[in-house]
Scaffold this active site. Structure first.
Site, PDB file in Angstrom:
ATOM      1  N   TRP A 244     -26.136  16.851   7.753  1.00 45.80           N
ATOM      2  CA  TRP A 244     -26.703  16.342   6.505  1.00 45.80           C
ATOM      3  C   TRP A 244     -27.560  15.094   6.665  1.00 45.80           C
ATOM      4  O   TRP A 244     -28.264  14.709   5.748  1.00 45.80           O
ATOM      5  CB  TRP A 244     -25.585  16.025   5.494  1.00 45.80           C
ATOM      6  CG  TRP A 244     -24.375  15.364   6.104  1.00 45.80           C
ATOM      7  CD1 TRP A 244     -23.223  15.997   6.467  1.00 45.80           C
ATOM      8  CD2 TRP A 244     -24.195  13.980   6.449  1.00 45.80           C
ATOM      9  NE1 TRP A 244     -22.338  15.099   7.022  1.00 45.80           N
ATOM     10  CE2 TRP A 244     -22.909  13.848   7.018  1.00 45.80           C
ATOM     11  CE3 TRP A 244     -24.991  12.839   6.335  1.00 45.80           C
ATOM     12  CZ2 TRP A 244     -22.399  12.625   7.468  1.00 45.80           C
ATOM     13  CZ3 TRP A 244     -24.496  11.626   6.790  1.00 45.80           C
ATOM     14  CH2 TRP A 244     -23.214  11.527   7.345  1.00 45.80           C
ATOM     15  N   ASN A 245     -27.518  14.448   7.816  1.00 48.00           N
ATOM     16  CA  ASN A 245     -28.192  13.139   7.873  1.00 48.00           C
ATOM     17  C   ASN A 245     -29.706  13.222   7.941  1.00 48.00           C
ATOM     18  O   ASN A 245     -30.391  12.373   7.389  1.00 48.00           O
ATOM     19  CB  ASN A 245     -27.625  12.276   9.010  1.00 48.00           C
ATOM     20  CG  ASN A 245     -27.750  12.932  10.354  1.00 48.00           C
ATOM     21  OD1 ASN A 245     -27.627  14.158  10.479  1.00 48.00           O
ATOM     22  ND2 ASN A 245     -27.997  12.152  11.375  1.00 48.00           N
TER      23      ASN A 245
ATOM     24  N   LYS B 255     -28.892  27.087   9.208  1.00 48.95           N
ATOM     25  CA  LYS B 255     -27.723  26.803   8.358  1.00 48.95           C
ATOM     26  C   LYS B 255     -27.669  25.292   8.153  1.00 48.95           C
ATOM     27  O   LYS B 255     -27.192  24.568   9.013  1.00 48.95           O
ATOM     28  CB  LYS B 255     -26.463  27.292   9.072  1.00 48.95           C
ATOM     29  CG  LYS B 255     -25.294  27.709   8.223  1.00 48.95           C
ATOM     30  CD  LYS B 255     -24.843  26.725   7.168  1.00 48.95           C
ATOM     31  CE  LYS B 255     -23.739  25.813   7.645  1.00 48.95           C
ATOM     32  NZ  LYS B 255     -23.567  24.624   6.803  1.00 48.95           N
TER      33      LYS B 255
ATOM     34  N   GLY C 248     -24.507  17.932  15.187  1.00 49.90           N
ATOM     35  CA  GLY C 248     -23.450  17.571  14.243  1.00 49.90           C
ATOM     36  C   GLY C 248     -22.346  16.804  14.934  1.00 49.90           C
ATOM     37  O   GLY C 248     -22.566  16.154  15.955  1.00 49.90           O
TER      38      GLY C 248
ATOM     39  N   GLU D 276     -25.961  18.717  20.145  1.00 48.28           N
ATOM     40  CA  GLU D 276     -26.346  17.303  20.049  1.00 48.28           C
ATOM     41  C   GLU D 276     -25.311  16.668  19.139  1.00 48.28           C
ATOM     42  O   GLU D 276     -25.255  16.965  17.955  1.00 48.28           O
ATOM     43  CB  GLU D 276     -27.762  17.225  19.485  1.00 48.28           C
ATOM     44  CG  GLU D 276     -28.458  15.953  19.859  1.00 48.28           C
ATOM     45  CD  GLU D 276     -28.236  14.888  18.829  1.00 48.28           C
ATOM     46  OE1 GLU D 276     -27.182  14.212  18.909  1.00 48.28           O
ATOM     47  OE2 GLU D 276     -29.087  14.753  17.939  1.00 48.28           O
ATOM     48  N   LEU D 277     -24.436  15.828  19.736  1.00 50.67           N
ATOM     49  CA  LEU D 277     -23.178  15.493  19.070  1.00 50.67           C
ATOM     50  C   LEU D 277     -22.975  14.012  18.755  1.00 50.67           C
ATOM     51  O   LEU D 277     -21.854  13.590  18.513  1.00 50.67           O
ATOM     52  CB  LEU D 277     -22.005  15.967  19.946  1.00 50.67           C
ATOM     53  CG  LEU D 277     -21.976  17.450  20.282  1.00 50.67           C
ATOM     54  CD1 LEU D 277     -20.829  17.761  21.217  1.00 50.67           C
ATOM     55  CD2 LEU D 277     -21.885  18.293  19.028  1.00 50.67           C
TER      56      LEU D 277
ATOM     57  N   CYS E 288     -27.382   9.806  14.862  1.00 49.69           N
ATOM     58  CA  CYS E 288     -26.682  10.107  16.116  1.00 49.69           C
ATOM     59  C   CYS E 288     -26.963   9.044  17.162  1.00 49.69           C
ATOM     60  O   CYS E 288     -26.132   8.737  17.988  1.00 49.69           O
ATOM     61  CB  CYS E 288     -27.082  11.481  16.617  1.00 49.69           C
ATOM     62  SG  CYS E 288     -28.853  11.720  16.689  1.00 49.69           S
TER      63      CYS E 288
ATOM     64  N   GLU F 151     -17.138   7.124  16.927  1.00 52.12           N
ATOM     65  CA  GLU F 151     -18.387   7.064  16.161  1.00 52.12           C
ATOM     66  C   GLU F 151     -18.049   6.811  14.690  1.00 52.12           C
ATOM     67  O   GLU F 151     -17.201   7.496  14.118  1.00 52.12           O
ATOM     68  CB  GLU F 151     -19.124   8.394  16.309  1.00 52.12           C
ATOM     69  CG  GLU F 151     -20.494   8.379  15.676  1.00 52.12           C
ATOM     70  CD  GLU F 151     -21.248   9.693  15.868  1.00 52.12           C
ATOM     71  OE1 GLU F 151     -20.637  10.758  15.716  1.00 52.12           O
ATOM     72  OE2 GLU F 151     -22.458   9.635  16.151  1.00 52.12           O
TER      73      GLU F 151
HETATM   74  P1  NDP Z   1     -20.166  18.819  11.238  1.00 53.41           P
HETATM   75  O1  NDP Z   1     -20.306  18.873  12.700  1.00 53.41           O
HETATM   76  O2  NDP Z   1     -18.944  19.356  10.629  1.00 53.41           O
HETATM   77  O3  NDP Z   1     -21.401  19.582  10.570  1.00 53.41           O
HETATM   78  C1  NDP Z   1     -22.649  19.825  11.177  1.00 53.41           C
HETATM   79  C2  NDP Z   1     -23.123  21.234  10.805  1.00 53.41           C
HETATM   80  O4  NDP Z   1     -22.265  22.195  11.420  1.00 53.41           O
HETATM   81  C3  NDP Z   1     -23.050  21.512   9.308  1.00 53.41           C
HETATM   82  O5  NDP Z   1     -24.108  22.358   8.914  1.00 53.41           O
HETATM   83  C4  NDP Z   1     -21.710  22.229   9.197  1.00 53.41           C
HETATM   84  O6  NDP Z   1     -21.597  23.007   8.053  1.00 53.41           O
HETATM   85  C5  NDP Z   1     -21.739  23.074  10.453  1.00 53.41           C
HETATM   86  N1  NDP Z   1     -20.435  23.526  10.911  1.00 53.41           N
HETATM   87  C6  NDP Z   1     -19.246  22.878  10.877  1.00 53.41           C
HETATM   88  N2  NDP Z   1     -18.261  23.647  11.420  1.00 53.41           N
HETATM   89  C7  NDP Z   1     -18.860  24.796  11.814  1.00 53.41           C
HETATM   90  C8  NDP Z   1     -18.387  25.990  12.432  1.00 53.41           C
HETATM   91  N3  NDP Z   1     -17.111  26.171  12.755  1.00 53.41           N
HETATM   92  N4  NDP Z   1     -19.274  26.982  12.672  1.00 53.41           N
HETATM   93  C9  NDP Z   1     -20.574  26.833  12.350  1.00 53.41           C
HETATM   94  N5  NDP Z   1     -21.073  25.741  11.744  1.00 53.41           N
HETATM   95  C10 NDP Z   1     -20.239  24.724  11.493  1.00 53.41           C
HETATM   96  O7  NDP Z   1     -20.420  17.362  10.763  1.00 53.41           O
HETATM   97  P2  NDP Z   1     -19.895  16.717   9.410  1.00 53.41           P
HETATM   98  O8  NDP Z   1     -20.933  16.903   8.398  1.00 53.41           O
HETATM   99  O9  NDP Z   1     -18.548  17.171   9.022  1.00 53.41           O
HETATM  100  O10 NDP Z   1     -19.773  15.216   9.866  1.00 53.41           O
HETATM  101  C11 NDP Z   1     -18.635  14.805  10.600  1.00 53.41           C
HETATM  102  C12 NDP Z   1     -18.999  13.743  11.595  1.00 53.41           C
HETATM  103  O11 NDP Z   1     -19.954  14.261  12.512  1.00 53.41           O
HETATM  104  C13 NDP Z   1     -19.672  12.536  11.004  1.00 53.41           C
HETATM  105  O12 NDP Z   1     -18.767  11.593  10.580  1.00 53.41           O
HETATM  106  C14 NDP Z   1     -20.458  12.032  12.166  1.00 53.41           C
HETATM  107  O13 NDP Z   1     -19.652  11.209  12.970  1.00 53.41           O
HETATM  108  C15 NDP Z   1     -20.821  13.262  12.922  1.00 53.41           C
HETATM  109  N6  NDP Z   1     -22.182  13.671  12.681  1.00 53.41           N
HETATM  110  C16 NDP Z   1     -23.073  13.574  13.698  1.00 53.41           C
HETATM  111  C17 NDP Z   1     -24.378  13.916  13.486  1.00 53.41           C
HETATM  112  C18 NDP Z   1     -25.397  13.827  14.551  1.00 53.41           C
HETATM  113  O14 NDP Z   1     -26.576  13.681  14.251  1.00 53.41           O
HETATM  114  N7  NDP Z   1     -25.023  13.958  15.797  1.00 53.41           N
HETATM  115  C19 NDP Z   1     -24.849  14.349  12.182  1.00 53.41           C
HETATM  116  C20 NDP Z   1     -23.815  14.479  11.197  1.00 53.41           C
HETATM  117  C21 NDP Z   1     -22.544  14.150  11.471  1.00 53.41           C
HETATM  118  P3  NDP Z   1     -20.741  22.423   6.821  1.00 53.41           P
HETATM  119  O15 NDP Z   1     -21.236  21.068   6.551  1.00 53.41           O
HETATM  120  O16 NDP Z   1     -21.079  23.367   5.742  1.00 53.41           O
HETATM  121  O17 NDP Z   1     -19.321  22.471   7.245  1.00 53.41           O
END
Ligand code: NDP
Length: 486
Positions: free
Chosen positions: A145-146, A169, A222, A244-245, A278, A379
């Site tokens: 979402w960011n 997605k 994510g 990219e985590l 990130c 993080e």
């Molecule tokens: P997530 O990793 O849960 O979400 C990222 C994407 O992955 C979203 O579109 C999410 O969908 C999807 N997703 C989650 N689980 C699955 C799965 N099992 N199979 C397929 N797709 C999946 O991040 P969050 O939004 O929950 O954020 C949690 C933490 O992640 C934050 O606090 C932050 O620390 C970190 N983060 C890191 C980012 C980066 O740029 N590296 C960006 C955002 C978050 P849905 O949201 O619908 O579950």
């Protein structure tokens, strides 16, 4: 949702509210897609890959990407507006982003017809050997979402130039900018099904998007747990995957640094995008001899930041993007205080009049932090900086590398010797010297260690979406007797 040639509500007609974090009120609703919808999107992408998209020459793929770039620039205001509403990002930042993002489509559009194979000086008499690079098929892009448009663009431009098709997605917290962006592909003249967008919950849609046999690769950005789930799913059917985590990136300030420049670099490193980045430079690692002076400069500068309406050009920091994230950030701040870290500025919800009911967190700095504290290890993904002093260059490197993550690192120094030596010693995918947060479509980006696998951007990235095929041609009139060795 954009599936094939049509726009669809979810097959069960359920909806998810998208909340504007500045007003803390729903402003849109998006379809809650189901597994059936995800399946339809993958089928549409597969049909396009086997059908009309395969008929488009690489040069024409390039022209379509150029046209898309133009349309993105023409629609910049509208796309920015949607993403600001979903995420609370500053409008000024989004418009800057949207001036730059078309470059990705232009750059990879230019590369589309320059993916050349090789002829091998093969060691087999009478044989000719060549390699070609072929697209993989359907690629799933899972984005958080960011920064939906940026993080999707870093995947999509390269994968389309390489001849693949996509199912995107977005996060259910921030889907609208990508839904609007999907319209532009139709307008640019891409065949239906080349780019599809399904919205809804990750774990639910992931059951299809990361398992379906037609999906050949997953490009994910994510958090750790989502990334682990995706990589585990990919392993079941041996899909290629990039992750990219995020990180816990160090910003190292040496005693010889230009302090005024470093203060700006440290502030932009952690407080831009309200720390929800990130590559956030969340650990300031600073030489003990300048600790007090530098921290004071930092506090003075951070104290001038105005929180408020992301659409207001006077605002310096917007809200946190969604309520779960706000709660995570506040919990980590409280845990840091409980662990004994010293909160020298911020540490609370933003409560000025301009913050209204929005999901604000004050820019927060902790001193008295050691690298083993939770606040220095996990993080936060919010506007929270930890300050850790060091005495020697070796100790700075040790502290910087003493983390699970390895996305980025920066050092601030006027010593050419340090500038040359230190990048080699830092365990991170991107190193900045006297800079922070510089990203380019030309420069590979990605992490080491728990920050992920794979690279986006630059020439290398296109290979991530191509398969090498090795072809042997036998020019000999006969084939050797298989029962006679040697
Ligand atoms: P997530 O990793 O849960 O979400 C990222 C994407 O992955 C979203 O579109 C999410 O969908 C999807 N997703 C989650 N689980 C699955 C799965 N099992 N199979 C397929 N797709 C999946 O991040 P969050 O939004 O929950 O954020 C949690 C933490 O992640 C934050 O606090 C932050 O620390 C970190 N983060 C890191 C980012 C980066 O740029 N590296 C960006 C955002 C978050 P849905 O949201 O619908 O579950």
């Amino acid at each position: 949702m954009r599936i094939g040639d049509s726009w669809k509500a979810g097959s069960t007609n359920e909806w998810i509210e998208s909340v504007n974090p500045y007003y803390n009120k729903p402003w849109a609703r998006i379809p809650r897609g189901t597994k059936e919808d995800a399946e339809a999107a993958v089928e549409a992408a597969h049909a396009a890959f086997k059908g009309p998209w395969a008929q488009v020459s690489p040069a024409d793929r390039g022209l379509l990407l150029y046209r898309l770039a133009e349309l993105m620039a023409e629609n910049a205001e509208y796309l920015a507006d949607l993403e600001v509403r979903d995420t609370g990002k500053l409008r000024a930042e989004m418009l800057g982003n949207l001036r730059y993002l078309p470059r990705w489509y232009q750059y990879y559009g230019g590369l589309a017809d320059k993916i050349e194979g090789t002829v091998t000086p093969i060691d087999k008499p009478g044989m000719f050997h060549y390699t070609t690079y072929e697209p993989l098929g359907v690629v799933t892009c899972i984005v958080p979402w960011n920064s939906p448009l940026l993080l999707t663009t870093m995947k999509l431009a390269a994968l389309l130039a390489a001849g693949n098709t996509a199912v995107i997605k977005p996060s259910e917290f921030a889907s609208t900018s990508l839904m609007a962006f999907a319209k532009l592909f139709e307008e640019a003249g891409f065949p239906a099904g080349v780019v599809n967008v399904v919205t809804g919950y990750g774990p639910e849609l992931g059951e299809v998007l990361t398992h379906h046999p037609h999906v050949k690769r997953i490009a994910f950005t994510g958090g750790d747990s989502g990334g682990r789930a995706v990589a585990t799913a990919a392993a079941q059917t041996f899909k290629r995957v990039s992750l990219e985590l995020g990180g816990k990136s160090p910003n190292i300030v040496f005693a010889d640094a230009n302090q005024d420049a470093a203060v700006k670099g440290v502030v932009s490193g952690i407080f831009a995008a309200t720390g929800q980045s990130c590559m956030a430079g969340s650990r300031l690692i600073i030489h003990r001899s300048i600790h007090d002076e530098f921290v004071q400069k930092l506090v003075d500068f951070v104290g001038t930041a105005t929180l408020g309406d992301p659409n207001d050009s006077e605002t310096n920091m917007g809200p946190v993007s969604n309520r779960p994230q706000l709660e995570r950030v506040m919990a980590k701040i409280e845990a840091a205080k409980a662990e004994g870290a010293n909160c020298i500025i911020g540490g609370k919800r933003g409560s000025t009049e301009a913050c209204g009911d929005g999901l604000f967190v004050e820019p927060t700095i902790f001193t008295g932090v050691t690298n083993d504290m939770t606040i220095a290890r996990e993080e936060v993904f919010g506007p929270v900086l930890t300050v850790i002093p060091f005495d020697t260059d070796e100790e700075a490197i040790e502290l910087a590398n003493d983390t699970l993550y390895g996305l980025a690192a920066a050092l601030w120094t006027t010593s050419i010797e340090r500038a040359v030596k230190m990048p080699k010693k830092l365990e991170a995918g991107t190193i900045w010297v006297n800079a922070y947060r510089v990203v380019s479509y030309l420069a590979p980006f990605g992490g080491v260690k728990a920050s992920g696998v794979g690279r986006e951007n630059g020439m290398e990235a296109i290979k991530e979406y191509l398969e090498t095929k090795s072809v042997f041609l036998n020019g000999n009139p006969d084939v050797a007797n298989p029962f006679v060795m040697g």
